[in-house]
Design a protein around this motif. Structure first.
Motif, mmCIF file in Angstrom:
data_model
loop_
_atom_site.group_PDB
_atom_site.id
_atom_site.type_symbol
_atom_site.label_atom_id
_atom_site.label_comp_id
_atom_site.label_asym_id
_atom_site.label_seq_id
_atom_site.Cartn_x
_atom_site.Cartn_y
_atom_site.Cartn_z
ATOM 1 N N LEU A 10 56.321 72.082 46.793
ATOM 2 C CA LEU A 10 57.578 72.818 46.730
ATOM 3 C C LEU A 10 57.358 74.276 47.136
ATOM 4 C CD1 LEU A 10 60.539 73.210 46.069
ATOM 5 C CD2 LEU A 10 59.926 73.383 43.646
ATOM 6 N N LEU A 11 56.301 74.881 46.625
ATOM 7 C CA LEU A 11 56.007 76.264 46.976
ATOM 8 C C LEU A 11 55.754 76.389 48.471
ATOM 9 C CD1 LEU A 11 55.511 79.185 46.068
ATOM 10 C CD2 LEU A 11 53.118 78.555 45.662
ATOM 11 N N ALA A 12 55.016 75.440 49.045
ATOM 12 C CA ALA A 12 54.739 75.472 50.485
ATOM 13 C C ALA A 12 56.031 75.369 51.292
ATOM 14 C CB ALA A 12 53.781 74.346 50.859
ATOM 15 N N ALA A 13 56.962 74.537 50.847
ATOM 16 C CA ALA A 13 58.245 74.406 51.537
ATOM 17 C C ALA A 13 59.049 75.701 51.439
ATOM 18 C CB ALA A 13 59.042 73.243 50.950
ATOM 19 N N MET A 14 59.035 76.339 50.276
ATOM 20 C CA MET A 14 59.729 77.614 50.104
ATOM 21 C C MET A 14 59.131 78.682 51.020
ATOM 22 S SD MET A 14 60.006 77.565 45.931
ATOM 23 C CE MET A 14 60.725 79.208 45.748
ATOM 24 N N ASP B 180 60.273 67.267 54.120
ATOM 25 C CA ASP B 180 61.228 66.171 54.026
ATOM 26 C C ASP B 180 62.520 66.727 53.434
ATOM 27 O OD1 ASP B 180 61.030 66.011 51.037
ATOM 28 O OD2 ASP B 180 59.007 65.295 51.506
ATOM 29 N N GLU B 181 63.574 65.924 53.436
ATOM 30 C CA GLU B 181 64.872 66.423 52.999
ATOM 31 C C GLU B 181 64.872 66.832 51.530
ATOM 32 O OE1 GLU B 181 68.395 64.270 54.157
ATOM 33 O OE2 GLU B 181 67.393 63.502 55.940
ATOM 34 N N ALA B 182 64.232 66.046 50.687
ATOM 35 C CA ALA B 182 64.203 66.378 49.259
ATOM 36 C C ALA B 182 63.512 67.713 49.030
ATOM 37 C CB ALA B 182 63.507 65.270 48.471
ATOM 38 N N SER B 183 62.390 67.934 49.714
ATOM 39 C CA SER B 183 61.671 69.207 49.576
ATOM 40 C C SER B 183 62.524 70.368 50.063
ATOM 41 C CB SER B 183 60.355 69.166 50.359
ATOM 42 O OG SER B 183 59.465 68.215 49.796
ATOM 43 N N ALA B 184 63.286 70.151 51.142
ATOM 44 C CA ALA B 184 64.144 71.207 51.665
ATOM 45 C C ALA B 184 65.258 71.557 50.672
ATOM 46 C CB ALA B 184 64.737 70.778 53.006
#
Length: 304
Positions: free
Chosen positions: A42-46, A116-120
């Protein structure tokens, strides 16, 4: 305006670098008091959706509005970082397949493509929430009254009656094109609300009263209209490499814009008028307003 514009560009670049550094620190793996864990993916996606360059125009407007009115630069920097978190959340969600369905943002894969969409979705949710954390935190050295005013103003600019509501109107415009008044309302909400907040936030951070706050709000509304009008113009005149994202999508989706209604020549004339009107609004602040005045003309004249 060669001198002020050059100084403006220098200040914009310095502000962008400082904002990037602050966001890098805020989005570290170190938990804050009260947090339990910062999940790595999650942090990486942010971070992917936030630490990816850009002009950082909104934080710059916070910093310069506060500077013009004598506000504390450190507090303004944190408010600007909070606002950038909201802006980046909006871009992450805007790019999703259910919204504008984009594959590229600032020249790199969008968050839902890179992850992925959930992470976004979760990255956007987390950035939005974190924005209010940043403002309320003890490290933002402002009186509680000013923090409350900032939280309220940002919530109003971001939500139902602001940016999120504007996105809903934008999606609806794909099915039934709005008239001119509808387009102006849509754009004032989706794009203009955060730019208006950026300018008013400087007045709030500086502890100024209703008159200064309203003047900066009015300035922000003018440049917000100019920003979206320039964006719509670029959508039909610029290429994807220059913009770092797909272009021509508004026309392909049948979205109503003022450029589509009145043409590119009208848009260029209107942009010049908006830039001058914005500049005139803050002329009473004298030399302290020069950088913000240059910003108004930059927004109207931008090429990317």
């Amino acid at each position: 305006m060669t001198g002020p514009i050059n100084e403006f560009e220098k200040r914009l670049m310095e502000s962008a670098e400082a904002t990037e550094t602050l966001l890098e620190s805020l989005l570290s793996g170190t938990c804050l008091p009260g947090e339990i864990s910062r999940p790595a993916t999650l942090l990486a996606a942010m971070r992917h959706g936030t630490l990816n360059g850009g002009k950082r125009l909104r934080p710059f407007l916070v910093l310069e509005s506060a500077a013009m009115l004598g506000g504390d630069p450190q507090a303004a920097a944190r408010i600007g970082a909070a606002l950038e978190c909201v802006h980046c959340y909006s871009l992450i969600h805007d790019d999703l397949p259910a919204m504008d369905d984009d594959d590229m943002r600032r020249g790199q894969p969008t968050v839902h493509r890179a992850f992925d969409e959930a992470s976004a979705i979760l990255a956007g949710d987390s950035l939005l929430t974190y924005a209010f954390d940043i403002i309320a935190a003890p490290e933002t050295m402002l009186p509680d009254r000013q923090k409350t005013e900032l939280v309220l103003a940002l919530a109003r600019a971001s939500g139902l009656g602001g940016m999120a509501g504007g996105q809903a109107l934008d999606l609806a415009a794909e099915k039934a094109a709005p008239d001119e008044a509808g387009i102006v309302t849509l754009q004032a909400m989706k794009t203009g609300a955060l730019l208006r907040f950026a300018c008013e936030a400087g007045a709030i951070a500086a502890g100024r009263g209703p008159e200064d706050r309203q003047r900066l709000r009015d300035f922000g509304e003018k440049i917000g209209l100019a920003f979206q009008l320039a964006d719509d113009l670029l959508d039909i005149t610029a290429d994807a490499a220059t913009m770092g994202k797909a272009t021509g999508k508004d026309a392909a989706r049948g979205k109503g814009t003022l450029v589509a209604l009145y043409g590119a020549a009208w848009a260029e004339e209107r942009l010049a008028v908006l830039a001058q009107e914005a500049s005139d609004l803050i002329s009473g602040y004298g030399d302290k307003a020069v950088i913000l005045q240059a910003a108004a003309h930059f927004i109207a004249d931008r090429k990317s």
